[in-house]
Each structure stands twice: as structure tokens, then as C-alpha cells.
Design a protein around this motif. Structure first.
Motif, PDB file in Angstrom:
ATOM      1  N   GLU B 148     109.928 -25.451 116.139  1.00  0.00           N
ATOM      2  CA  GLU B 148     108.658 -24.798 115.823  1.00  0.00           C
ATOM      3  C   GLU B 148     107.897 -25.605 114.778  1.00  0.00           C
ATOM      4  O   GLU B 148     106.692 -25.875 114.921  1.00  0.00           O
ATOM      5  N   SER B 149     108.627 -26.039 113.783  1.00  0.00           N
ATOM      6  CA  SER B 149     107.973 -26.766 112.710  1.00  0.00           C
ATOM      7  C   SER B 149     107.516 -28.152 113.175  1.00  0.00           C
ATOM      8  O   SER B 149     106.427 -28.617 112.814  1.00  0.00           O
ATOM      9  N   ALA B 150     108.311 -28.794 114.024  1.00  0.00           N
ATOM     10  CA  ALA B 150     107.898 -30.101 114.550  1.00  0.00           C
ATOM     11  C   ALA B 150     106.648 -29.945 115.403  1.00  0.00           C
ATOM     12  O   ALA B 150     105.743 -30.792 115.356  1.00  0.00           O
ATOM     13  N   ALA B 151     106.597 -28.862 116.155  1.00  0.00           N
ATOM     14  CA  ALA B 151     105.421 -28.643 116.999  1.00  0.00           C
ATOM     15  C   ALA B 151     104.173 -28.531 116.133  1.00  0.00           C
ATOM     16  O   ALA B 151     103.131 -29.118 116.449  1.00  0.00           O
ATOM     17  N   GLU B 152     104.304 -27.794 115.038  1.00  0.00           N
ATOM     18  CA  GLU B 152     103.151 -27.662 114.137  1.00  0.00           C
ATOM     19  C   GLU B 152     102.738 -29.014 113.581  1.00  0.00           C
ATOM     20  O   GLU B 152     101.559 -29.349 113.524  1.00  0.00           O
ATOM     21  N   LYS B 153     103.748 -29.793 113.183  1.00  0.00           N
ATOM     22  CA  LYS B 153     103.438 -31.120 112.636  1.00  0.00           C
ATOM     23  C   LYS B 153     102.739 -31.994 113.659  1.00  0.00           C
ATOM     24  O   LYS B 153     101.778 -32.686 113.359  1.00  0.00           O
TER      25      LYS B 153
END
Lengths: 802, 171, 197, 289
Positions: B148-153
């Protein structure tokens, strides 16, 4: 003892270690230093190792779970392309049996050869080994070994194995009873039941599980004939223990045997034990004078890795008219498998029955355990090892008792908890709990669940034909098993201390050597946090070495959630010794009395004279320069410690699940899973959280999905991941965690251990929730795993809703 | 059973080699070529530890014959980024999305393929996307956090590349 | 694994069915994937017996002479070698099988079998009893099979349905063949068969 | 585990592939290999020769025509699952392919490989039956077509002859209400029960229903009693419930599959529940529920 609470329902936020000052590093959720190599493919696992001239080994395993070996014909295999050697039991002069490292008075110690010669007792028994130039060739040739068997009747379950007419697996033992053991006060317990207002009883089956570390076991052995040095890289949780045991098994001098655990892809207990395979790899390398690699196929791990649990239990609880627990009586038949694995006898005895008091004040407890030989793989420690089985018995009985006396299960627990002011608390089953505050974890869990509101919702939902349930699990764990003197009295054939060396280099950097052996727990990070805090040295200037008998003087390894409590303790002691020696050097340099030199944040300072100070790094430099140190002092700045704690540590907590059950299909949906754990002080809360999550996933796996199933011939019918359900991402709910902190007085860090908590806590939280949901159907119990079919059958057994 | 000549482009480098037809791509990569990032976990196409990208799609290298991959472009975890700094590699570290690390290369290679198709997934979708990758250590929650966090990045990076406007929603 | 069932052979006499089910060649014909059934003589191995398998099978009922079948019929206590290839998609294990006729007394027969392939094996005991109904004959049969080795470990999902299918096909085939017998045997054949008992 | 040795040939065209397998008693075709390779690795199958048809151009791709879509045999599940036209015109096929295996499997597994393998617990057979698809087969004597209803014969057994291969599947654009509901085996992900539904609606009334089930019998099976229960009826809780009750009524319980996850009796129970779920989903998709 003070208890603090930490709330991290939304998860612990990790921190870049560069953003943390040294004085704050202990207790910070810093990112792991292990990870850069692991996320880039750089990390080296055993099967990654290549050596010049390396050969590959494959095993010929038994087709039957129980059979006489009539003939082994290796001629076809020997002729095949690339085959270097084929060995049977006749070809190998094996000096030793596989040893058992925990003895009980009544224990039948049976022979456990590393290659079966006349009889196979489970499917994993190897009959021959093949070494070839290439991986595929070795397996081709293993398939070509022709073994003739005379099949014998087999038995997979302990109850059946203990029947009079069961096939006897070890004739030398006379029967399949491996031991008969008891703990507690039989008479007092009997009386408690006679005087009880109410009693409840449950028959509980705690199924066999396959550990399923994603990395299969593997070994690369390399022998140097000129020096007689035998080097092994292997998937080990405890290289020093493996070295000691293997030196006996293959009769190779311990000082010429080195064992290294490279990166290890999970263990969960399965890489503690001394198996035949690693010894055979070593023997083949020695005989051939060429490196030999053996990597288990997944199929092999399913029939050779020591399995876990395997209990058939009858548990009874006695209660007075006010709903107080007055006694507990337990009889367990424990599956030991075909042979006694390394620590097997301790698991269903001292690691199980001593935890049967749970979090409760129970005046009297009596437990008997019969160990049974069966034709399944040896059964030994698997994450939790005895303690999940105990927690399951206690918490299932507590749920049943609360229903019987018509009390809310949360209130029933609260009433029976060991009170917060009763610590240290002696149980009737030989444990002295160090510290605890059980009310607090219960309160926190209830708050997170909106417990009272849930009960209303549950009521409402039932009217709409929807079945919700909440399950609680008040668990207690004993970890950091110690001290050595005590475990020796109980039958351990090893000490359970841990050892460390803390060594300054002359330039002021530090290397820590410790005898635990991590395999995913983040030891490099947490140990460096401890040392940075103690020595006041920058975190990046500290290196941690583990898992190599050539580098680390001694060690007992990583299992039983012992690394922080015992290994961490050993590191603190060594660091303190270093500080003390440094203090003398600093005093010498500062021309002060050592007693007047204070040490803080990496600096020695003369009390009351802030300008007279020297850093520990400078002291380290001076110690190696040795031009000007006290007269009676040796150069160098390092220290070795063997830490042997005074007692176990007892983490505890409350896990709770809310589920919805579909009565049509038996399907179970999680609405909530909350975990409130008290693992003492936390060195790195992010790693603690990760351990809790992972443990819960394995506990939910046991509750709902996993089971090693055997047919009537003790053939494993869940022989691959296509049939044995290891939980996938969509099987595990979102978990809310919180913690309280009750320090342990038994180690210098005040830590308690966290590796197994989730696995111990989760199964009965889930089963209790399902049983709670199915209260309208009069369902008292469903055996794990709660497959949809079992749930559906339980719902329909009593003719539907009541 | 004669060996066959094949060409594999692994992480941008073309290799010519001979393999037995029965050799699985994962063994060719690991044993013959030294790309030991992809791991062998289950052999039954369940665990996904061996996942690599083949012509841009995540595949389980234990269930592809090397000869089937003749001419293909293979990316292993070693080639996902130059310095181990792909947003997923970073997020897995930040979110503690790994413990023993054995499943991690496969997990990341699957997630990388997935996020290309679906840059803004919700948590449940991430769990479904990772169904073919089994982790025994983490309980998955921090893996989901990491993805999820990588997607945001990656979303933010893309937006920055497109002129600094972050679009809301969208698949 | 346990299986059982009843196969109904219409318009047949118990004796006809008994004779047909006593004929190794009829059984061979009806068993999917069975390459041969040969009686084992003395202590010989399955392979040795296999060499005596006829290139072409002799005729079975209704073409064959009943006396001829009675001659070659299964004998209690005798053993037979059979090769079975059970083809399930790409999975085609060949089992060299030894069948023993444990008891055989009209109208009941029990047999056991043990088969081996390269990495798996099976054991089976089975039995049947013929029950005459008004116009038909019910073959009540049961079988208990155990599978060992790789097929047991890796092929779990497949064993049960395949075994059911093999047994089902066998009785379908027997039914079909006996139907032919009963259609043909209005007169002489039936009485000759009865005469054999 | 490791596959045994075999000869390997890559076919460049359908005729080359047929030539390669013709006359070879122990040759297998390999497409994505996601059914065959696991069997070979476990040592259960040891074909002497593999003919790789994965690179045959003419077998790849999805073509939309007036009234039907042709899916080439070598089209991967992932490509079918992403095809917007199929989601519009034959949603049961699109949704089913999206639920096969996992992401990596969908990136390799092929439509032709799946149905030719005919695993009874795989997902596609039910969808092919529900969609009333036609399977195209090529062999030494040329091409032929078989209706889905006649294609699946038994466990791993289809109408495809020894020297033949599946070249594609033709899916009619009918019954735009469709859905697949699946109870996966928690271990393997294969269907314990999977129910594929195609409904042709006439307003709120079900003019035609086709329901195909996976995982229950030893091959994909139509559930005609359930179809009858909804045909000619408005799709409602009642008619769906009746279909669920009827779902397994024509099946011989003795032949229903059993494994450690589900007995025959429980499979039939699940079959009812999942038939209802599939009908509900199809109804929602059609906007009538």
C-alpha cells in the motif's frame, strides 16, 4: 510492579535508525539492518551456496509408514549418469544413533539409526542415499533404487497406538508407550472434583501440524582431509547444539567440526532438531572428499520435518457455587511419532503441563501424560511447543465452565485471574510466575472490541438469523527456559544458558558475538540496539555475529522465545563487564579513583568534574595500545559472559476474535481480531508487532486450516501445499495490536519474549468465538481445524437452532 | 535427451546457454546462472517464492521450463532496481514486511507486476493479488502495508513526473 | 478407501453371471487399461507369467463354449498376474498386479490384489455376491483399497474418483457383455451353463 | 521434486504440432504448463516427449465477431480476464478466468490448456458449459467443433483424441447476465465447488439459464434442475432458493467428489449455497436484483 500501556491499534510506525539518538535507541521501532540484503536477493541461504566440485545428494525414503526392509537393490542407480555414490545402511559405518536430549524417568529410549537397515517406521525414514554430479541426476538415481518391503500394520494416532492390539513400533520397548508422566496433586484434585458444585469436561484433539518454514531444510558439507576439518552450512536454529550432537552421531571431533547457519528462511522449531539428513550429508562429504549439497524437497519436509502438537486430551474443570475454579484434571495422550526427536520428551510434559494453570488461581491441578510412538514423523517443538496445547485446554475449559455457570466469559475470567498483587505466584504445577497484570490486558481487549456493545449487537443479529460470536483467549507463556540447574533436574541433557562476547576494536567499533541463531527475528538489529544503549556507541558502529561455531565461542541457539531474555541478558552482562574494565582504564587515564568515575552515554567522567572525561572509544583505543593502562591489567577491551537466568519469564496477554458464522456453509468470517500482549520491555516495538502478527497467523492456521492428516496406513494424505492449507494473505484478518508492559525481574533487560505469543493465543480465541456464535445451536465444541464442513456438521448435529 | 540451446535475457544481460529440456527455469537461474534471488519453496506452484517476471509478467519460475522461456526477458529481484531502492524494496523495509526474507523476492516481484496494472489498490485487493505468495513469518499485515505504501510512493513519483499534480482515485 | 455397490444384470441367470465373472478373459476385457491376466504357476514372478500372456485373447461369452470357460475359470487359492495401466490424463501409472482368489464358492467370490508401479503401490481386497431377483441378477460388490507411495502422497485428490470410475466402468462393461450373453442364451447356452453347476 | 527426462520440440504451427504428436504413443502437448508440469514434477507423469505449442501464433489472441468471441487456445487467463468485450458479452467467462489460481498462474495458464486438461476442480469447465461455448479441435483429419456439453467426459478426459489439439473456444454473445461463485479449497485454490451461471433475461424474467458446476463431479457438469427452477421465473429470493435446493438433485451422490476438505454430502450442501450466490451475483450484474 508498574504496568504501562502502549496503544498502537493502527500499527507501530517504524523509524529510520539515523533519526534516533543513541540514548533513545533501546525501545525504538527502528527499521531492520538485515533487510537491505534480503529485499535485493543478496542474502545467502544454504541452497544458494555453490562450491567447486560440489555434488548433490538425494534420499530414498520409505514408501510405507511401517515395513520390514527385505532387500535394497542399488545396482540400477549406480549405473546411472553422473552417480558418484550410493549408500545403504550396510555401506555406512555409522557410529551413533540420533540422540534424545531430554530424559524422563519412564522414558523408553529407542534406537534411532540415521539410515534404516531392517525396518522403516515412518515415511521419512531414509533407506539409501544417492550422491551425483547434478541435482536432477541425484533424484533420478534415487528413484531407481529398488527396495523390497514387507509391509506392516501402521498407526498414526496416539490413542490407537496405546491400544493393546496396536502394532508395536519398537519391539525393544515392548509397547508403544514412550513414557508415562504426571504432575500435580492427584489426591487433592480428586477431592476438589468430589466437592465441586459443578464440573465440566471436554475431549480435545490438538491436531498434528507441519511447521512449513518456507525454506526447506538444506545442508552443504565440505571436508578437508589434510586438516580433518569438516565444515557444514546448514539450516539451523542452533549451530552449536548441532555441532555437539553431530560430533557424537558421526564420530567427528567437535573441534574439527564447524557449523554455520547462513541466512535461514524460517524455522518455527523445525530447524532445532538433529535430523538424520544433515549427518548423512556430512558423512557423504567425508567419505567422498568432495562437497555435498542436500536440499529437501517440500515433499520431503512434509514427511521428515518434526511435526508439532498431536494431543488427544480429556480435560475437566471443577467449580464451586460462585463460579470459582477449584480444580483441574487433565489426561493427555501425546503423539511422539516414530522416534524420539531431539527435545521431544520435554514438549508434552514440562513445556505443557506446567502451564495448565493459565492465568488463573487454581487450587489444585493434576495432569498425566502418556507419550505414544506412532508411524508419523517425530513430533517435537513447533512454535509454542507445549504451551499452545496447554493454553488451548485451559481456555476451552474456561469458556465451557463460564457457560455452565451462566457467567459472561470475560467476567468469569476476571473473577478467577491470579490477582495483580499475588506475584511472584506459585502455581500447583511447579511454576513461579514472575510478574503480571491480567486484568489490564482483559480490560484493554474489551475496550478495543467494544465488548458490551458487541453483546447487544450479537443479540440483535441472532434475531435476524446471523450468528456472531466473540472468543477470548487469556494466554500465558513460559519462555527463556532456565536456569540450567533446574532444567537439569527435569531431565534436560544440556544447559540452557546463553553466551556472548562483546569486543571493542581498537578504533572504537564493536562486534558482538552471541550464541543464539536468528532466522528472521531481526537479532542483528535488536542486539545492536541493546549494545548501543549500554555502551553509548553509535548503532552503526556495532556489528552482531551469530550462527557460526567458528566465530562464536559457545551458544544454545534460538527457540522458545529465548533470544531476548537469555541472549539479550548475556549481551548486557558482557557489555557491563566491558564498561567495568573500561572504567579502570578511564580512571587510570583521568587520574581518578575508579569509584569516582561515572559512565553515561558512552563517556567516562569524574564525578563532579565534567571537563575530566574520556569516551569509551578512546578507552578502547588505549586498551589495545596498552602503553598506559593499569599495571595489573591485560590489554584489550572485551568480555565474555554465560548468562543463566534465575527463572523462566512469563509473557501473557489477551487475544480476542469476533467472527460471523454462516450456518448454511459453515464459513467463518472475521470481523475483528485484537491482541493485547505483555511481553515485558520491548527492545524494538516494530519487531515485536511483527512477531505477534506472524504468530497469530500460525495460530489462525491451526484453528481454521492446517492439519497433517494420515490414512489408516499412516500415509500422509496432506503431502504438499496443494493439500495442507498454509494460510494465504486473504485467510488472515487485519489484526489490531496493543500492549501493556510488565517488566520481568529475571533478566537485566526486563524483557519476556514474544516469538510464540501469537501462536499460543490465537487458536482458542478463534474456536471460542465460533462456539460463542453457535450457542443457539447448542454446540459445545468443534475440533480444529474448524473446516467449513465440521462447523456445518456441528450446527446440524443437534437439529438446528434451540 | 539432448540439451537445447536457449537465449535468456536476465536483468538486461543476454545469456546463451544449453539446458536439458526438463530443467526448470528457477534452477537455470539459480544453479546455472547464479541468480539466487528467486527461491524454491514448495514445488507445487503454491508458495510463489520463485516468482520472477517474464516479459514483464510475474510468473512462478518453478513451473516454467527453461526451454519454454527461450528468448524471453527475465527480471529477478536482483534486477528490479539498481541499488535495491525500488519503492517496494524500500517499503518492505519501512513497514517490516519481511522477517526471514525467503518469500520476499517473490512477494516483491508479484507486487511490482501488480502495481503496474493497478496503481491504487485497496487492502483487500492487495491481499487477493498476493494470493500466490505464501509467507509463514509475517502474518501478511505488514506486507499489505508495504505494498500500500509503495503504491502511494509510486503514485506520487508518477504524479511528480507528470507535473506535480496528484490525481485522486482512478485505477 | 472403501467402495461398494450393486450392479444389476437384466434378464440373466445367476449361473450365467457367475460363469462370466469367473472368466479371467472376461474380467480382463472389462477392466479399463488391463493388458493381460495370466495365471501364475508355482513360485514364478509376475514378469515370467506375463510372458505367457496370449497375443490374442480367446473368445468370451457368448461366443465361447461354456465348458471352455469353466475350464479356465478362477480357482480358489490360485494367483494371477495382471498388468493395469490406469490412465488419468497425463498420469499413467502401470501397476504390475498379483491377484489372489481367496475364496470362491457359488454365488460368492473374494479376491485380493497387490500392485506395484515404479514409485507407488496398492493393496486391495474385494468381494462379490450374486443375488437373484425376479428376472435379474444383482451383483453386490465391495472393495477396500489402500494406496501407498507417491500416488498416495501427491495424487490424493484423484484417487477416489478414479477408483470409483474404474470400478464403475468395470461393472458397466460386465453388464454390457452379460447383456449380450442373456440375449443370446435363450435356449441351449443357458441350459449348458446351468449344467455346469 | 524434479521432472524425469523427456524430448522436447517446439511447434511453429498447428500442423507441426499434430505431426509431432501423431504416432507418438507417449507425447504430451504443453501450453502454459501449469497443469502438466506440477504432475511431472511430482513424479506422477513421465511423458517421453513434450510438444510445446505455446509459441504458435495462430492459437493466440481474442477475436470479437458479430454474435460471438473466439478465444485462441493459447490465450492466457490474464488476457481473457482483462477483455472488456467479454465482460460485456460473456461475463461468466471473464469473471471465471479472473478467479483461476493466482496472479502468476493467470499470467501463464492458458484457456486451451485448461479445458484440454479437464481438471474437474478447475474453474473454466463450468464457465464453458454455462456460456454454451463451442470448442474447436484440430487433428490429422482436419478441424472439428464440439459443443461444450459434449466436450467433458470425465476426470482429465475430454473429447479431444490422442492426436488432436484444442485450437480455441468460441463463446456466444448471449445472456449478458453471468457470474461465477467459487468456494476455493483453502490449500490448493481449486474449486471445492464452483458455480458458473449464464442468464438470458427477458425483462425481469429468466428466459434461459445455463449453470455449470466445477469440483462436484469428476468433470464439469450442467445443473439442469437448477436451470429449470429459474427459467421462466422472475429472478427472486424464492426462485434462487429453489434453484439452490435443486442444484444437486440430479447428481449421483456416490460419484460426487470427496476429499479431506469436503465430503460428498457437504459438497452438495455447498453446491446449493454457491448456486444461489452465483445467481444472486448474476442478477445483480443484470440489474434485476
Amino acid at each position: 510492579m508498574a504496568t504501562e500501556e502502549t496503544d498502537h491499534e493502527d500499527g507501530v510506525q517504524s523509524i529510520d535508525p539515523d533519526d534516533v539518538d543513541t540514548e533513545d535507541i533501546l525501545g525504538s521501532a527502528i527499521e531492520r539492518r538485515e533487510d537491505p540484503a534480503l529485499v535485493s536477493g543478496e542474502a545467502e541461504y544454504t541452497d544458494d551456496i555453490q562450491k567447486p566440485e560440489m555434488t548433490h545428494m538425494a534420499m530414498v525414503r520409505s514408501q510405507y509408514a511401517h515395513a520390514e526392509i527385505e532387500e535394497v537393490d542399488t545396482s540400477a542407480a549406480e549405473e546411472m549418469d553422473g552417480v558418484v555414490a550410493v549408500y545403504t545402511a550396510d555401506d555406512l559405518d555409522v557410529p551413533g544413533n540420533l540422540p534424545v536430549g531430554w530424559l524422563l524417568d519412564s522414558l523408553e529410549q529407542v534406537n534411532h539409526p540415521i539410515l534404516a537397515g531392517d525396518r522403516v517406521r515412518y515415511q521419512g525414514d531414509a533407506v539409501a542415499i544417492v550422491v551425483a554430479e547434478e541435482r536432477y541426476q541425484a533424484h533420478d538415481a534415487a528413484d531407481a533404487v529398488d527396495v523390497e518391503y514387507e509391509r506392516l500394520d501402521a498407526v498414526a494416532h496416539p490413542g490407537e497406538a496405546l491400544d493393546d492390539d496396536a502394532p508395536v513400533i519398537h519391539e525393544e520397548a515392548g509397547s508403544n508407550q514412550a513414557f508415562d508422566w504426571e504432575i500435580g496433586d492427584q489426591e487433592a484434585t480428586k477431592q476438589a472434583f468430589e466437592e465441586a458444585e459443578t464440573t465440566v469436561s471436554l475431549d480435545l484433539h490438538n491436531q498434528l501440524l507441519i511447521p512449513n518454514a518456507i525454506e526447506p531444510r538444506a545442508t552443504v558439507a565440505d571436508y578437508h582431509p589434510r586438516t580433518d576439518e569438516l565444515e557444514l552450512d546448514m539450516t539451523s536454529q542452533n549451530p552449536h547444539v548441532h555441532r555437539l550432537l553431530m560430533s557424537g552421531v558421526i564420530d567427528h571431533p567437535e573441534h574439527k567440526l564447524s557449523i554455520r547457519a547462513p541466512e535461514v528462511g524460517g524455522g518455527f522449531g523445525s530447524k532445532i532438531h538433529h535430523y538424520a539428513d544433515e549427518a548423512l550429508t556430512a558423512l557423504a562429504a567425508k567419505d567422498l572428499e568432495r562437497p555435498v549439497k542436500w536440499t529437501a524437497t517440500r515433499t520431503e519436509t512434509y514427511i521428515t520435518d518434526a511435526q508439532g502438537r498431536g494431543h488427544e486430551t480429556t480435560g475437566e474443570m471443577a467449580l464451586d457455587e460462585d463460579g470459582n475454579i477449584t480444580g483441574l484434571r487433565v489426561h493427555t495422550k501425546a503423539n511422539m511419532g516414530a522416534y524420539l526427536s531431539t527435545f521431544a520428551p520435554s514438549i508434552p510434559t514440562y513445556l505443557y503441563a506446567t502451564l495448565l494453570s493459565g492465568q488463573y488461581e487454581i487450587p489444585t491441578i493434576y495432569c498425566t501424560v502418556e507419550g505414544a510412538f506412532t508411524n508419523v514423523p517425530p513430533v517435537d517443538a513447533y512454535r509454542g511447543a507445549g504451551r499452545p496445547e496447554a493454553s488451548y485446554v485451559v481456555e476451552r475449559l474456561v469458556r465451557q465452565a463460564a457457560r455452565e455457570v451462566d457467567m459472561d466469559p470475560a467476567e468469569f475470567r476476571r473473577q478467577n485471574f491470579v490477582p495483580g498483587d499475588a506475584f511472584p505466584y506459585e502455581t500447583p504445577v511447579a511454576m513461579a510466575y514472575d510478574s503480571g497484570d491480567y486484568q489490564k490486558t482483559l480490560d484493554r481487549a474489551k475496550e478495543m472490541l467494544n465488548y458490551e456493545e458487541f453483546r447487544e449487537r450479537q443479540e440483535q443479529a441472532r434475531e435476524d438469523g446471523r450468528y456472531l460470536g466473540v472468543g477470548l483467549s487469556a494466554y500465558i507463556e513460559a519462555c527463556g527456559i532456565a536456569p540450567s540447574e533446574l532444567v537439569g533436574e527435569l531431565g534436560a541433557q544440556a544447559g540452557l544458558w546463553e553466551s556472548s562476547v562483546v569486543r571493542f576494536q581498537p578504533s572504537g567499533t564493536v562486534t558482538v558475538y552471541v550464541g543464539t541463531s536468528g532466522h528472521g527475528q531481526g537479532h542483528d538489529t535488536t542486539y545492536a540496539q541493546i549494545v548501543a544503549d549500554k555502551l553509548g556507541v553509535d548503532y552503526d558502529d556495532i556489528e552482531v555475529e551469530e550462527g557460526d561455531t567458528d566465530e562464536i565461542p559457545q551458544g544454545m541457539g534460538t527457540y522458545g522465545s529465548r533470544s531476548a531474555a537469555v541472549g539479550g541478558g548475556a549481551i548486557v552482562e558482557s557489555a557491563e563487564k566491558v564498561i567495568e574494565k573500561g572504567r579502570k582504564i578511564a580512571a587510570h587515564q583521568l587520574e581518578a579513583d575508579p569509584e569516582d568515575v561515572e559512565f553515561e552515554n558512552g563517556e567516562y567522567q569524574v564525578a563532579g568534574a565534567p571537563d575530566r572525561s574520556v569516551t569509551i572509544q578512546d578507552v578502547a583505543g588505549a586498551s589495545y595500545l596498552a602503553h598506559d593502562i593499569p599495571d595489573d591489567m591485560e590489554p584489550g577491551l572485551e568480555a565474555t559472559s554465560f548468562f543463566d537466568p534465575e527463572n523462566f519469564v512469563f509473557p501473557f496477554g489477551m487475544h480476542a476474535a469476533i467472527v460471523e458464522v454462516d450456518p448454511d456453509t459453515g464459513e467463518i468470517e472475521f470481523e475483528e481480531y485484537v491482541a493485547v500482549d505483555d511481553v515485558g520491555n520491548q527492545i524494538n516495538p516494530k519487531i515485536v508487532e511483527g512477531q505477534i502478527h506472524g504468530g497469530i497467523a500460525q495460530g489462525i492456521g491451526q484453528a481454521l486450516y492446517e492439519s497433517a492428516e494420515y490414512d489408516d496406513n499412516a500415509q500422509l494424505t496432506t503431502g504438499s501445499m496443494q493439500d495442507y492449507a498454509v494460510p494465504k494473505s486473504s485467510h488472515i484478518p487485519e489484526i489490531k495490536t496493543a500492549s501493556t508492559v510488565t517488566e520481568s525481574p529475571h533478566n537485566p533487560l526486563g524483557v519476556k519474549g514474544v516469538g510464540e505469543a501469537g501462536t499460543i493465543a490465537a487458536p482458542q480465541a478463534v474456536v471460542n468465538a465460533v462456539v460463542d456464535a453457535l450457542e443457539p445451536f447448542d454446540v459445545d465444541h468443534i475440533d480444529m481445524p474448524l473446516t467449513n464442513e465440521r462447523v456445518w456438521r456441528a450446527i446440524n448435529e443437534n437439529g438446528g437452532e434451540h | 535427451m539432448t540439451e537445447q540451446d536457449i537465449t535468456l535475457t536476465v536483468n538486461g544481460t543476454e545469456h546463451e546457454l544449453s539446458v536439458e529440456p526438463r530443467e526448470l527455469l528457477v534452477h537455470t537461474l539459480r544453479d546455472d546462472m547464479g541468480y539466487t534471488g528467486p527461491n524454491v519453496g514448495c514445488e507445487t506452484t503454491m508458495c510463489g517464492a520463485c516468482t520472477v517476471q517474464m516479459d514483464g509478467d510475474a510468473v512462478k519460475a518453478c513451473t516454467v521450463l527453461a526451454v519454454q522461456a527461450d528468448g524471453a526477458e527475465i527480471t529477478t529481484i536482483e534486477g528490479l532496481s539498481d541499488d535495491g531502492d525500488h519503492p517496494l524494496q524500500e517499503s518492505f523495509q519501512e513497514e517490516h514486511g519481511l522477517q526471514c526474507g525467503y518469500c520476499t523476492p517473490g512477494m516483491i516481484m508479484t507486487a511490482a507486476d501488480y502495481l503496474e496494472d493497478k496503481p491504487d489498490p485497496d487492502r483487500e485487493e492487495i491481499r487477493e493479488a498476493l494470493e500466490g505468495n505464501i509467507c509463514r513469518c509475517t502474518g501478511y499485515q505488514n506486507i499489505v502495508n508495504a505494498v500500500e505504501s509503495a503504491a502511494e510512493k509510486m503514485h506520487a513519483e508518477d504524479a511528480a513526473a507528470d507535473g506535480g499534480v496528484i490525481e485522486e482515485g482512478g485505477d | 478407501m472403501e467402495f461398494n455397490g450393486t450392479a444389476t444384470i437384466e434378464d440373466a441367470s445367476t449361473e450365467e453371471v457367475w460363469l462370466a465373472l469367473s472368466d479371467p478373459y472376461m474380467i480382463k476385457e472389462a477392466l479399463p487399461g488391463c493388458a493381460f491376466i495370466v495365471e501364475i504357476e508355482g513360485d514364478e514372478e509376475i514378469e515370467e507369467a506375463a510372458e505367457r500372456a496370449p497375443e490374442e485373447d480367446p473368445e468370451t461369452l457368448p461366443e465361447a463354449e461354456p465348458e471352455e470357460i469353466a475350464e479356465r475359470a478362477f480357482v480358489e487359492g490360485s494367483r494371477y498376474a495382471a498388468r493395469m495401466q490406469i490412465s488419468v490424463g497425463s498420469v499413467k501409472p502401470k501397476f504390475d498386479t498379483m491377484v489372489t482368489i481367496d475364496d470362491r464358492e457359488f454365488p460368492e467370490m473374494n479376491a485380493s490384489a497387490e500392485g506395484e508401479s515404479s514409485n507407488s503401490s496398492f493393496e486391495m481386497s474385494s468381494g462379490m455376491e450374486l443375488v437373484e431377483t425376479e428376472n435379474d441378477v444383482d451383483v453386490e460388490w465391495w472393495a477396500e483399497a489402500d494406496v501407498f507411495g507417491r500416488v498416495a502422497q501427491m495424487g490424493q485428490r484423484v484417487i477416489n474418483p478414479v477408483a470409483k470410475r474404474v470400478v464403475g466402468r468395470f461393472f458397466d462393461e460386465i453388464e454390457a457383455q452379460l447383456q449380450e450373453v442373456s440375449e443370446e442364451s435363450s435356449g441351449g447356452l443357458r441350459s449348458r451353463i446351468s449344467g455346469l453347476f | 521434486m524434479y521432472p524425469a527426462q523427456f524430448d522436447y520440440e517446439k511447434a511453429g504451427s498447428v500442423s507441426e504440432a499434430i505431426d509431432a504428436i501423431s504416432g507418438h504413443s507417449d507425447a504430451e502437448l504443453i501450453a502454459g504448463g501449469h497443469s502438466l508440469l506440477p504432475t511431472m514434477k511430482s513424479g506422477l507423469a513421465e511423458p517421453e516427449m513434450l510438444v510445446d505449442i505455446g509459441d504458435i501464433d495462430e492459437l493466440h489472441g481474442i477475436e470479437h465477431h458479430d454474435g460471438h468471441t473466439h478465444i485462441g487456445a493459447m490465450t492466457r487467463y490474464a488476457d481473457v480476464a482483462e477483455d472488456n468485450t467479454l465482460w460485456e458479452e460473456a461475463p461468466v467467462v471473464a469473471e471465471t478466468t479472473e478467479m483461476i489460481g493466482d496472479r502468476q498462474v493467470r499470467n501463464r495458464g492458458t484457456v486451451g490448456g485448461n479445458i484440454a486438461h479437464a481438471d474437474p476442480a478447475s474453474d473454466l469447465p463450468g464457465a464453458v458449459l454455462a456460456a454454451d461455448a463451442t470448442v474447436h479441435i484440430a487433428g490429422p483429419d482436419g478441424e472439428r467443433s464440439v459443443e461444450a456439453d459434449d466436450f467433458f467426459h470425465g476426470m482429465y478426459a475430454t473429447d479431444v483424441g490422442e492426436d488432436e489439439l484444442v485450437t480455441g473456444v468460441q463463446v456466444p454473445h448471449e445472456g449478458t447476465a453471468g457470474a461465477y461463485a467459487k468456494k476455493p479449497n483453502p490449500a490448493s485454490g481449486y474449486a471445492l465447488v464452483g458455480v458458473a451461471v449464464r442468464l438470458t433475461m427477458d425483462g425481469d424474467t429468466v428466459a434461459d439459464a445455463r449453470i455449470g458446476a466445477n469440483g462436484v463431479m469428476d468433470h464439469g457438469t450442467r445443473l439442469e434442475p437448477a436451470e429449470d427452477a429459474v427459467e421462466g421465473q422472475a429472478l427472486s429470493g424464492d426462485s434462487i432458493g429453489a434453484a439452490g435446493d435443486a442444484a444437486g438433485s440430479s447428481l449421483d451422490e456416490y460419484m460426487v467428489m470427496e476429499d479431506q476438505q469436503a465430503s460428498a454430502e457437504f459438497r452438495l450442501q455447498l453446491l446449493g449455497a454457491y448456486t444461489e450466490r452465483a445467481l444472486e451475483a448474476a442478477g445483480e450484474r443484470a440489474g434485476v436484483l
